[in-house]
Design a protein around this motif. Structure first.
Motif, short mmCIF file in Angstrom:
data_model
loop_
_atom_site.label_atom_id
_atom_site.label_comp_id
_atom_site.label_asym_id
_atom_site.label_seq_id
_atom_site.Cartn_x
_atom_site.Cartn_y
_atom_site.Cartn_z
N GLU A 117 0.82 -1.20 0.00
CA GLU A 117 0.00 0.00 0.00
C GLU A 117 0.86 1.26 0.00
OE1 GLU A 117 -2.57 0.24 3.36
OE2 GLU A 117 -3.70 1.92 2.49
N ALA A 118 1.92 1.26 0.84
CA ALA A 118 2.77 2.46 0.93
C ALA A 118 3.41 2.76 -0.43
CB ALA A 118 3.84 2.25 1.99
N VAL A 119 3.90 1.72 -1.08
CA VAL A 119 4.57 1.95 -2.37
C VAL A 119 3.57 2.46 -3.40
CG1 VAL A 119 5.80 0.81 -4.26
CG2 VAL A 119 6.37 0.26 -1.91
N THR A 120 2.39 1.83 -3.42
CA THR A 120 1.37 2.24 -4.39
C THR A 120 0.93 3.69 -4.13
OG1 THR A 120 0.67 -0.06 -4.42
CG2 THR A 120 -0.78 1.51 -5.48
N ASN A 121 0.79 4.04 -2.85
CA ASN A 121 0.41 5.42 -2.52
C ASN A 121 1.47 6.42 -2.96
OD1 ASN A 121 -1.98 4.60 -1.43
ND2 ASN A 121 -1.25 4.63 0.71
N GLN A 122 2.74 6.05 -2.78
CA GLN A 122 3.81 6.94 -3.25
C GLN A 122 3.73 7.15 -4.76
OE1 GLN A 122 6.90 4.61 -1.54
NE2 GLN A 122 7.39 6.11 0.04
N TYR A 123 3.43 6.08 -5.46
CA TYR A 123 3.27 6.20 -6.92
C TYR A 123 2.18 7.21 -7.24
CZ TYR A 123 6.24 2.56 -8.94
OH TYR A 123 7.30 1.85 -9.40
N ASP A 124 1.02 7.05 -6.57
CA ASP A 124 -0.11 7.95 -6.83
C ASP A 124 0.26 9.40 -6.55
OD1 ASP A 124 -1.79 6.00 -7.67
OD2 ASP A 124 -2.81 5.73 -5.75
N ALA A 125 0.96 9.60 -5.44
CA ALA A 125 1.21 10.98 -4.99
C ALA A 125 2.37 11.65 -5.72
CB ALA A 125 1.47 10.98 -3.49
N TYR A 126 3.40 10.87 -6.06
CA TYR A 126 4.65 11.53 -6.47
C TYR A 126 5.18 11.15 -7.84
CZ TYR A 126 4.55 12.76 -1.56
OH TYR A 126 4.16 13.24 -0.35
N LEU A 127 4.53 10.22 -8.53
CA LEU A 127 4.97 9.94 -9.90
C LEU A 127 3.95 10.53 -10.87
CD1 LEU A 127 6.77 7.60 -8.49
CD2 LEU A 127 6.62 6.52 -10.72
N THR A 128 4.42 10.95 -12.03
CA THR A 128 3.45 11.36 -13.05
C THR A 128 2.58 10.14 -13.34
OG1 THR A 128 4.97 10.74 -14.81
CG2 THR A 128 4.99 13.05 -14.12
N PRO A 129 1.30 10.35 -13.59
CA PRO A 129 0.44 9.19 -13.87
C PRO A 129 0.95 8.47 -15.12
CG PRO A 129 -0.84 11.19 -13.57
CD PRO A 129 0.59 11.61 -13.67
N ILE A 130 1.30 7.21 -14.96
CA ILE A 130 1.90 6.54 -16.09
C ILE A 130 1.06 5.41 -16.62
CG2 ILE A 130 4.41 6.91 -15.94
CD1 ILE A 130 4.24 4.48 -13.89
N TRP A 131 0.30 4.80 -15.80
CA TRP A 131 -0.35 3.56 -16.20
C TRP A 131 -1.60 3.42 -15.36
CZ3 TRP A 131 0.91 1.26 -20.44
CH2 TRP A 131 0.51 -0.06 -20.68
N LYS A 132 -2.69 3.07 -16.01
CA LYS A 132 -3.95 2.98 -15.26
C LYS A 132 -4.01 1.72 -14.39
CE LYS A 132 -6.56 3.46 -18.96
NZ LYS A 132 -5.86 4.02 -20.10
#
Ligand code: PMP
Length: 439
Positions: free
Chosen positions: A10-25
């Protein structure tokens, strides 16, 4: 608690949502570690990997020999810019590729990714031929930087980001299942004549290169019929253009030969590589005939990180591993898989077509009650393909879904996969299809 153990899916996925440009649905399973054909997430769940990080970890995740080679090089030095400081891994890999790549391709350039390999190859083709135009296949994929993106034949990757480079035309791919020229599954070498038609109608006949994937990957695992690639090269040469084989996805054993062009009677003029080249370390390359490669003058093309010595050391070990029975395994397991997938095709109407080579297979999922685009084959069913992939994930198996119509289930496991693991994948596909649609 160490930082490492406090990490979670969950923590890794949340970091993706918050801090990476949206890359993949549709993010797939998070990975904490991986080994061989197995991925492990942060909760200790294990997954059989049938997609290899988009067809990259050909000799198995964290292959011991590759990791050792990379570690040894890390201990020596990490970076010196390979185009400023000659170093052994780059020199040795270039020499090795002069032997391992088809025919008389002997000179390489190293970069960091597939898209860069394609960019470089286009620049070289232009410099060598003195021409500018490039031809590629509709539905093909060659990368996402603005030059390679121009070649990529799918608007989904370009929306809102054009213009790309000029002077690129596209021609129908040899997509037997949906080929409007052939009306069905009978694509023949005659489809290559479309290339001549597009040169005649869309170009000024100032062609530098025709760029093709010998087996199309992102487009939906499309294998050309016998004689097609040979005829395309002939047409390229008749127009004083080069044939660039984009083997970023198909190279390094994926199709059961070291190169996909080995299945055909073709030695391309330039071959692009990445993905499996270093089993996951970032490296790309193109290799060309000497006469062509020497069209680059000093300073024409360069990359700060290109040909990183750690990645090149890993690539040398990857080649050793591949030739120690792994390419043979891909060929043998692939032959078994082909029959099993053909059985699924005859059991389930929603499996419209199965196709591939080696361990690069696609199952095209369709809605048999509806006509497809231009009335050729039933309509693609991307929703069902996605559901089947989700069902397999529940069973601890990761597969890919792609293709121009997003309806092709992609099986591209590490080439080290064994029969038991493949049987598990086929059984899971059968039961997922049964539970989704019945027989
Ligand atoms: N060419 C082909 C045939 C590919 O499949 C890909 C990646 N899917 C690329 C080029 C681009 O490679 P990269 O993502 O490393 O830039």
């Amino acid at each position: 608690m160490s930082e490492q153990t406090s990490r979670s899916n969950e923590a890794v996925t949340n970091q993706y949502d918050a801090y990476l440009t949206p890359i993949w649905k549709n993010l797939n399973v998070p990975i904490k570690r991986a080994s061989g054909e197995t991925l492990e997430d942060f909760e200790g769940n294990e997954y059989l990997d049938a997609f290899s990080g988009i067809s990259v970890t050909n000799v198995g995740h964290n292959n011991e020999a590759v990791v050792e080679a990379a570690k040894d090089q890390l201990d020596e030095f990490v970076h010196g810019c390979s185009y400023v400081h000659p170093n052994a891994p780059v020199g040795e890999l270039a020499e090795r590729l002069a032997t391992e790549t088809p025919g008389d391709l002997t000179k390489s350039f190293f970069c960091n990714s597939g898209t860069e390999a394609v960019e470089g190859a286009i620049k070289l083709a232009r410099k060598y031929t003195g021409s500018t135009e490039v031809l590629a296949l509709e539905m093909g994929f060659h990368g996402r930087t603005l030059g390679s993106l121009a070649l990529t034949g799918n608007k989904a990757y370009k929306n809102g980001m054009a213009p790309t480079i000029n002077d690129v035309s596209h021609v129908e791919p040899p997509y037997g299942y949906r080929c409007p020229s052939c009306e069905g599954e009978t694509c023949t070498a005659a489809c290559a004549e479309n290339v001549e038609r597009v040169i005649g109608t869309h170009t000024a006949d100032d062609l530098a290169a025709i760029v093709v994937e010998p087996v199309m990957g992102e487009g939906g695992i499309i294998v050309p019929p016998e004689g097609w690639l040979e005829r395309v090269q002939e047409i390229a040469h008749e127009h004083d253009a080069l044939l660039i084989a984009d083997e970023v996805q198909t190279g390094y054993g994926r199709t059961g030969e070291l190169w996909a062009v080995d299945h055909f009677d073709v030695v391309p003029d330039i071959i692009t590589q990445a993905k499996g080249i270093a089993n996951g370390l970032p490296l790309g390359a193109f290799t060309a005939r000497e006469e062509i490669a020497d069209a680059f003058e000093s300073g024409d093309h360069l990359s700060t990180f290109g040909g990183n010595p750690v990645a090149c050391a890993a690539a040398l070990a990857t080649l050793d591993e591949l030739q120690d029975g792994i390419v043979d395994n891909a060929r043998e397991q692939g032959a078994w898989l082909e029959d099993e997938l053909a059985a699924l095709e005859s059991e389930f109407d929603v499996v419209g077509d199965t196709r591939g080579l080696g361990l690069m297979y696609g199952l095209e999922i369709v809605d048999p009650s509806t006509d497809g685009p231009r009335g050729v084959a039933p309509a693609p069913d991307a929703t069902l393909a996605k559901s089947v992939a989700a069902d397999l994930r529940e069973e601890g198996i990761v597969i890919g879904v792609g293709g121009y119509y997003s309806n092709v289930i992609r099986l591209q496991p590490p080439l080290t996969i064994d029969r038991d693991q493949l049987e598990r994948i086929v059984a899971a596909l059968r039961s997922a299809l049964e539970s989704e649609v019945g027989r």
